[in-house]
Design an enzyme around this catalytic site. Structure first.
Site, short mmCIF file in Angstrom:
data_model
loop_
_atom_site.label_atom_id
_atom_site.label_comp_id
_atom_site.label_asym_id
_atom_site.label_seq_id
_atom_site.Cartn_x
_atom_site.Cartn_y
_atom_site.Cartn_z
N THR A 66 9.61 14.12 -7.97
CA THR A 66 8.41 12.88 -7.42
C THR A 66 8.82 11.60 -7.71
OG1 THR A 66 7.29 12.65 -9.69
CG2 THR A 66 6.66 14.72 -8.22
N GLU B 192 4.58 18.11 -4.72
CA GLU B 192 3.93 19.44 -5.49
C GLU B 192 3.52 20.57 -4.57
OE1 GLU B 192 3.44 16.20 -6.33
OE2 GLU B 192 3.38 15.95 -8.48
N LYS C 196 -12.49 -0.04 -10.67
CA LYS C 196 -13.83 0.22 -11.39
C LYS C 196 -14.66 -0.97 -11.61
CE LYS C 196 -11.70 3.71 -13.80
NZ LYS C 196 -10.11 3.73 -14.04
N TRP D 178 -17.06 3.02 -8.32
CA TRP D 178 -15.30 2.72 -7.85
C TRP D 178 -15.43 2.12 -6.54
CZ3 TRP D 178 -13.58 8.44 -8.94
CH2 TRP D 178 -13.28 8.43 -10.26
P1 ADP Z 1 4.86 10.68 -5.19
O1 ADP Z 1 6.19 11.34 -5.64
O2 ADP Z 1 4.76 9.19 -5.05
O3 ADP Z 1 3.67 11.31 -5.76
P2 ADP Z 1 4.70 11.90 -2.98
O4 ADP Z 1 4.99 11.81 -1.62
O5 ADP Z 1 4.45 13.14 -3.56
O6 ADP Z 1 5.11 11.01 -3.75
O7 ADP Z 1 2.92 11.42 -2.87
C1 ADP Z 1 2.00 11.97 -2.80
C2 ADP Z 1 0.77 10.98 -2.60
O8 ADP Z 1 0.79 10.03 -1.58
C3 ADP Z 1 -0.49 11.63 -2.47
O9 ADP Z 1 -0.87 12.39 -3.57
C4 ADP Z 1 -1.47 10.72 -2.28
O10 ADP Z 1 -1.95 9.78 -3.00
C5 ADP Z 1 -0.38 9.75 -1.37
N1 ADP Z 1 -0.56 10.31 0.12
C6 ADP Z 1 -0.02 11.18 1.10
N2 ADP Z 1 -0.31 11.20 2.15
C7 ADP Z 1 -1.68 10.65 2.26
C8 ADP Z 1 -2.54 10.10 3.42
N3 ADP Z 1 -2.44 10.53 4.47
N4 ADP Z 1 -3.54 9.29 2.65
C9 ADP Z 1 -3.60 8.55 1.68
N5 ADP Z 1 -2.67 8.97 0.92
C10 ADP Z 1 -1.73 9.81 1.03
#
Ligand code: ADP
Length: 542
Positions: A181, A326, A434, A439
């Site tokens: 990640t 994940e 918050k 929220w």
């Molecule tokens: P990181 O390593 O930063 O977690 P990821 O690519 O795995 O990288 O990121 C996943 C996160 O990206 C998600 O949990 C969410 O918060 C955000 N995300 C992915 N796609 C979207 C989407 N279409 N809209 C909003 N948030 C998104």
């Protein structure tokens, strides 16, 4: 028949049934390179023979630092099909994290594009360097005096190897690839995929209501192969024999537009920040991207104007998708139900703005702080949990942690799910604002701001407030050649948001800081504006 689901079967299938379908690359060296699925398979076998000669064993981790290119594609299929584990590294990681992931994964070899020579040199200079370094180029472009002992060029490495190799058969639960990640929260965490999870995820994303990858497509993944396996596109295109167009290092709008036009790309995939630049460029050039039929947008929330711009200016259908490292990564897609297709634009776009409905294989639900399931009524927000055959059950070489509980994975996202099962992300849990025990959704606030024609990009962060705990500051990048004042924008937002969600202040900035995967770095914004004073009179409007 009990046949294991192996990545080798995808590349074998592509070679047998889509032998001459093209794989087109803008190379790191510059020119466009034309290859095919058949050639990809043959060269992957040459590489497998080379891996064997290098002494690489099944289960060894083989790292890459590379763009989307035909050579990277060959490494993808060769390493996993061979039984080793492909560790794709994000070259934009800070150096300490780069070193951390290589050490943590115990990588034995590195295949890198010459663009990333400095990173390879950095790794080679560490006390525990990797055993093998291969530059993904030919002898003519191999950097001289690199200082990397035993550095080979890829073309030289495979040139004399046979293109005959029998892919081994093994348990489908064997590890195939490893991604970390991007470490927006602390050090990166490893996610290990199996052959089984990868093949099932590939089937799933090919479904028409998922990403709909098919033979008729010319697929151009702008999403990098160093980030969550380019959302699974290399595997899905091999399986379906889609023509694949790989942009290499040319991710700027000029290169992308040219590639889209010359190769007649039908299906594009990438994060919103890439499309912002491309849409602006096409508009400035007065060009319509006539070949494009589908644009998959994910990684962060797709701004509303972007869905409309693709549809109205380019006749292309947007699929807003959500997922994470994940989850291999696809979880939900914003494909509309039949009853929503015919709605008037404003209502239809409201559904399209949501992150969508689950793809078969993904189960999801919302829970409160105590882990109790909350209503899926489109209003109540909660922590989004997922489970399924391509969701990682734990992090690599870590004890089970708080993210995995009762067979569910806490995504770290806050969302609502409406009665039609459209999920909508309101925030990353660490980014929620918050205010007075309630929220404010930073994504809603940002989307409202980005629906103003003079706003290109926006980010909302919470700043401490004596009475309300936190109040929103909106940070805005103006659209090229456009202007808007704080007052005008605030007035505009009043027409879009409930009063207490309105920002207490608006600041303009030239560009938002973006992380390794194109997401806005809110942490950096919070640091930058740590001493910012919200206006004295600011009180939460009720
Ligand atoms: P990181 O390593 O930063 O977690 P990821 O690519 O795995 O990288 O990121 C996943 C996160 O990206 C998600 O949990 C969410 O918060 C955000 N995300 C992915 N796609 C979207 C989407 N279409 N809209 C909003 N948030 C998104």
């Amino acid at each position: 028949m009990d046949t294991p689901l192996l990545i080798s079967s995808q590349i074998e299938f592509a070679a047998r049934f889509f032998n001459s379908v093209e794989v087109v690359t803008r190379t790191v060296e510059g020119p466009i390179h034309r290859s095919s699925w058949g050639e990809t398979a043959r060269r992957a076998k040459q590489l497998a023979n080379a891996l064997q000669a290098m002494g690489i064993k099944r289960g060894d981790r083989v790292a890459t630092l590379a763009w989307n290119t035909h050579r990277h594609l060959e490494v993808y299929f060769a390493v996993s099909s061979f039984g080793a584990v492909l560790h794709t590294i994000n070259p934009r990681l800070p150096l300490d994290q780069l070193r951390y992931v290589v050490d943590h994964a115990e990588d034995v070899a590195l295949f890198f594009d010459t663009t990333f020579l400095k990173l390879a040199q950095f790794l080679a200079a560490q006390p525990n360097p990797l055993r093998h370094y291969v530059a993904l180029t030919d002898a003519a472009h191999l950097p001289a005096d690199s200082g990397i002992q035993g550095l080979r060029d890829y073309e030289g490495l495979i040139a004399d190897e046979s293109d005959q190799f029998t892919w081994p058969t093994f348990d489908e639960n064997t590890a195939s690839s490893l991604c970390y990640t991007s470490g927006t929260a602390g050090f990166p965490k490893g996610v290990l995929y199996s052959h089984r999870s990868t093949v099932i995820h590939s089937y799933a994303i090919c479904m028409a209501d998922a990403l709909g990858i098919c033979t008729a497509d010319v697929t151009l993944p702008v999403v990098p192969m160093f980030h969550v396996n380019a959302w699974g596109i290399p595997y899905a295109t091999a399986m379906t024999g889609s023509k694949l167009v790989l942009p290499g290092p040319g991710l700027d709008p000029v290169n992308l537009l040219e590639l889209i036009e010359t190769e007649k790309a039908t299906n594009l995939l990438g994060v919103p920040t890439v499309w912002m630049a491309l849409l602006n460029h096409a508009r400035a050039q007065g060009k319509k991207m006539t070949s494009v039929k589908k644009v998959v947008i994910g990684g962060s929330a797709c701004p509303p104007y972007m869905i409309e711009a693709w549809e109205k200016e380019h006749d292309a259908r947007v699929i807003h998708a959500w997922g994470m490292t994940e989850m291999s990564p696809v979880g939900t897609t914003g494909v509309l139900l039949p009853q929503h297709e015919a709605l008037p634009d404003a209502e239809r776009f409201a559904f399209k703005r949501k992150q969508g409905r689950p793809v078969f294989g993904v189960d999801l639900r919302l829970v409160d702080d105590d882990g109790a399931v909350v209503a899926h009524d489109g209003k109540t927000s909660g922590h989004l949990q997922v489970r399924g055959p391509w969701v990682a059950g734990s992090y690599y070489k870590r004890e089970r942690d708080e993210a995995h509980q009762d067979g569910w994975f806490y995504t770290g996202d806050i969302a609502t799910i409406d009665p039609d099962s459209y999920m909508q992300i309101t925030d990353r849990s660490k980014d929620v604002i918050k205010s007075g025990g309630e929220w404010v959704s930073s994504i809603d606030l940002e989307n409202a701001a980005m629906s103003h024609p003079s706003v290109q990009h926006a980010a909302a962060i919470g700043l401490p407030h004596p009475k309300w705990q936190e109040r929103p500051l909106l940070i805005v990048v103006k659209a090229p050649g456009k202007d808007v004042s704080q007052e005008e924008l605030h007035k505009f937002l009043q027409t879009k948001l409930v009063k207490w969600w309105l920002p207490d202040a608006i600041e303009f900035i030239d560009a938002l800081p973006l992380g390794a995967t194109g997401k806005v770095l809110k942490r950096e914004l919070r640091t930058k504006f740590a001493d910012y004073k919200l206006p004295e009179a600011a009180d939460r409007p009720s």
